[in-house]
Design a protein around this motif. Sequence first.
Motif, PDB file in Angstrom:
ATOM      1  N   LEU A  59      -3.159  28.506  44.648  1.00 55.36           N
ATOM      2  CA  LEU A  59      -3.011  28.926  43.249  1.00 55.36           C
ATOM      3  C   LEU A  59      -1.731  29.726  43.110  1.00 55.36           C
ATOM      4  CD1 LEU A  59      -4.594  29.028  40.460  1.00 55.36           C
ATOM      5  CD2 LEU A  59      -5.234  31.350  41.150  1.00 55.36           C
ATOM      6  N   THR A  60      -0.898  29.357  42.139  1.00 55.32           N
ATOM      7  CA  THR A  60       0.361  30.066  41.898  1.00 55.32           C
ATOM      8  C   THR A  60       0.194  31.061  40.760  1.00 55.32           C
ATOM      9  OG1 THR A  60       1.713  28.238  42.709  1.00 55.32           O
ATOM     10  CG2 THR A  60       2.785  29.804  41.244  1.00 55.32           C
ATOM     11  N   HIS A  61       0.561  32.298  41.031  1.00 50.86           N
ATOM     12  CA  HIS A  61       0.502  33.395  40.055  1.00 50.86           C
ATOM     13  C   HIS A  61       1.923  33.792  39.670  1.00 50.86           C
ATOM     14  CE1 HIS A  61      -0.527  37.493  38.501  1.00 50.86           C
ATOM     15  NE2 HIS A  61       0.655  37.770  39.032  1.00 50.86           N
ATOM     16  N   LYS A  62       2.143  33.995  38.359  1.00 48.59           N
ATOM     17  CA  LYS A  62       3.395  34.544  37.854  1.00 48.59           C
ATOM     18  C   LYS A  62       3.053  35.549  36.771  1.00 48.59           C
ATOM     19  CE  LYS A  62       5.846  30.145  38.577  1.00 48.59           C
ATOM     20  NZ  LYS A  62       6.589  29.024  37.920  1.00 48.59           N
ATOM     21  N   ASP A  63       3.775  36.682  36.726  1.00 49.76           N
ATOM     22  CA  ASP A  63       3.492  37.675  35.695  1.00 49.76           C
ATOM     23  C   ASP A  63       4.772  38.271  35.136  1.00 49.76           C
ATOM     24  OD1 ASP A  63       4.251  40.004  37.270  1.00 49.76           O
ATOM     25  OD2 ASP A  63       2.364  39.795  38.352  1.00 49.76           O
ATOM     26  N   ASN A  64       4.616  39.080  34.106  1.00 49.07           N
ATOM     27  CA  ASN A  64       5.775  39.622  33.398  1.00 49.07           C
ATOM     28  C   ASN A  64       6.298  40.914  33.996  1.00 49.07           C
ATOM     29  OD1 ASN A  64       3.555  41.172  32.569  1.00 49.07           O
ATOM     30  ND2 ASN A  64       4.441  41.566  30.539  1.00 49.07           N
ATOM     31  N   ILE A  65       5.739  41.353  35.147  1.00 49.70           N
ATOM     32  CA  ILE A  65       6.299  42.535  35.808  1.00 49.70           C
ATOM     33  C   ILE A  65       7.002  42.143  37.108  1.00 49.70           C
ATOM     34  CG2 ILE A  65       4.650  44.115  34.735  1.00 49.70           C
ATOM     35  CD1 ILE A  65       3.192  44.293  37.422  1.00 49.70           C
TER      36      ILE A  65
ATOM     37  N   ASN B 118       6.141  39.646  39.513  1.00 45.99           N
ATOM     38  CA  ASN B 118       5.436  39.090  40.656  1.00 45.99           C
ATOM     39  C   ASN B 118       5.306  37.581  40.537  1.00 45.99           C
ATOM     40  OD1 ASN B 118       4.563  41.666  42.012  1.00 45.99           O
ATOM     41  ND2 ASN B 118       3.600  41.946  40.016  1.00 45.99           N
ATOM     42  N   GLN B 119       5.538  36.886  41.647  1.00 44.32           N
ATOM     43  CA  GLN B 119       5.300  35.463  41.740  1.00 44.32           C
ATOM     44  C   GLN B 119       4.829  35.177  43.154  1.00 44.32           C
ATOM     45  OE1 GLN B 119       8.347  32.839  40.272  1.00 44.32           O
ATOM     46  NE2 GLN B 119       7.628  31.094  41.490  1.00 44.32           N
TER      47      GLN B 119
ATOM     48  N   GLY C  94      -1.230  46.704  29.641  1.00 44.34           N
ATOM     49  CA  GLY C  94      -0.865  45.376  29.157  1.00 44.34           C
ATOM     50  C   GLY C  94      -0.076  44.585  30.172  1.00 44.34           C
ATOM     51  N   MET C  95      -0.517  43.368  30.433  1.00 43.04           N
ATOM     52  CA  MET C  95       0.144  42.510  31.420  1.00 43.04           C
ATOM     53  C   MET C  95      -0.095  41.056  31.024  1.00 43.04           C
ATOM     54  SD  MET C  95      -0.307  42.855  35.516  1.00 43.04           S
ATOM     55  CE  MET C  95       0.662  41.938  36.705  1.00 43.04           C
ATOM     56  N   THR C  96       0.933  40.221  31.203  1.00 41.69           N
ATOM     57  CA  THR C  96       0.835  38.795  30.923  1.00 41.69           C
ATOM     58  C   THR C  96       1.023  38.025  32.218  1.00 41.69           C
ATOM     59  OG1 THR C  96       1.690  39.079  28.682  1.00 41.69           O
ATOM     60  CG2 THR C  96       1.857  36.881  29.624  1.00 41.69           C
ATOM     61  N   HIS C  97       0.169  37.021  32.441  1.00 37.32           N
ATOM     62  CA  HIS C  97       0.319  36.226  33.665  1.00 37.32           C
ATOM     63  C   HIS C  97      -0.111  34.787  33.409  1.00 37.32           C
ATOM     64  CE1 HIS C  97      -3.996  36.122  35.456  1.00 37.32           C
ATOM     65  NE2 HIS C  97      -4.092  36.335  34.176  1.00 37.32           N
ATOM     66  N   SER C  98       0.302  33.921  34.328  1.00 33.27           N
ATOM     67  CA  SER C  98      -0.143  32.524  34.332  1.00 33.27           C
ATOM     68  C   SER C  98      -0.706  32.209  35.704  1.00 33.27           C
ATOM     69  CB  SER C  98       1.011  31.576  34.010  1.00 33.27           C
ATOM     70  OG  SER C  98       2.029  31.653  35.007  1.00 33.27           O
TER      71      SER C  98
END
Length: 239
Positions: free
Chosen positions: A74-80, A82-83, A99-103
């Motif tokens: 599983l690939t995680h990416k976020d707006n702070i 991290n990938q 507040g945090m945004t991720h995919s």
Amino acid sequence: MIKLITASERHQANVGDWLKSHYLFSFADHYDPSNMEFGPLRVFNDDYISPKAGFPAHPHTEIEIVTIVLSGELTHKDNIGNQATISPGQVQRMTAGTGMTHSESNETDEEVHLLQLWFVPNQRNLAPSYELMQVDFLSTKNKLTPLVTGQKVLEDVVFLNSNSTVYYGSVDQGEEINFRTFKIRKTLLYLLSGSLLVNNVEADIHDQVRLDDQELVTIRGTSSATFILVDVPALEVNY
């Protein structure tokens, strides 16, 4: 009190061809007012994501999200910034905080099987943060392996902003594990494979056993089995 919830009582989500998901609690468009949480544990989803599919970027606030990959990647990416690609044997924690945004996506040609647990944090307005750790829990035998915890008595475990601990368990047929707890805490056990006796309650694959007001949880393999055990306070003091 000991409550058995069978596999057939899980909610099977109708999300689309790309995702097979079972919810252990109310989640998304599934609402059951009698099954909203278990202590600070608010979400426990058992997910299968198809190849080349996943969740696009979306926001969270004031929640601790634990991701455990059992097979696939599983690939995680976020707006702070991290990938990462999470593989079996690794554990991820995301503190959404203010507040945090991720995919989350499956970028491979094989299905990914993961568990995701959400906890209400014991502090508000935390800065968003992220942790990924190699735990190598899948090869363990006849023991409980802590994966993530907010209880400071455990070391070399992913940190959680909740007075809770998530364990991976494996037990051979005829073997027994004793988990000592307190009457002010609650225990949830979710079977991933095999069958167990949990305080003399029979549980099969994908069944849940929820316990409170106990001091000892005895787990005996009636066949070789793997499971997740979640230890939470009956009442988390938040904020």
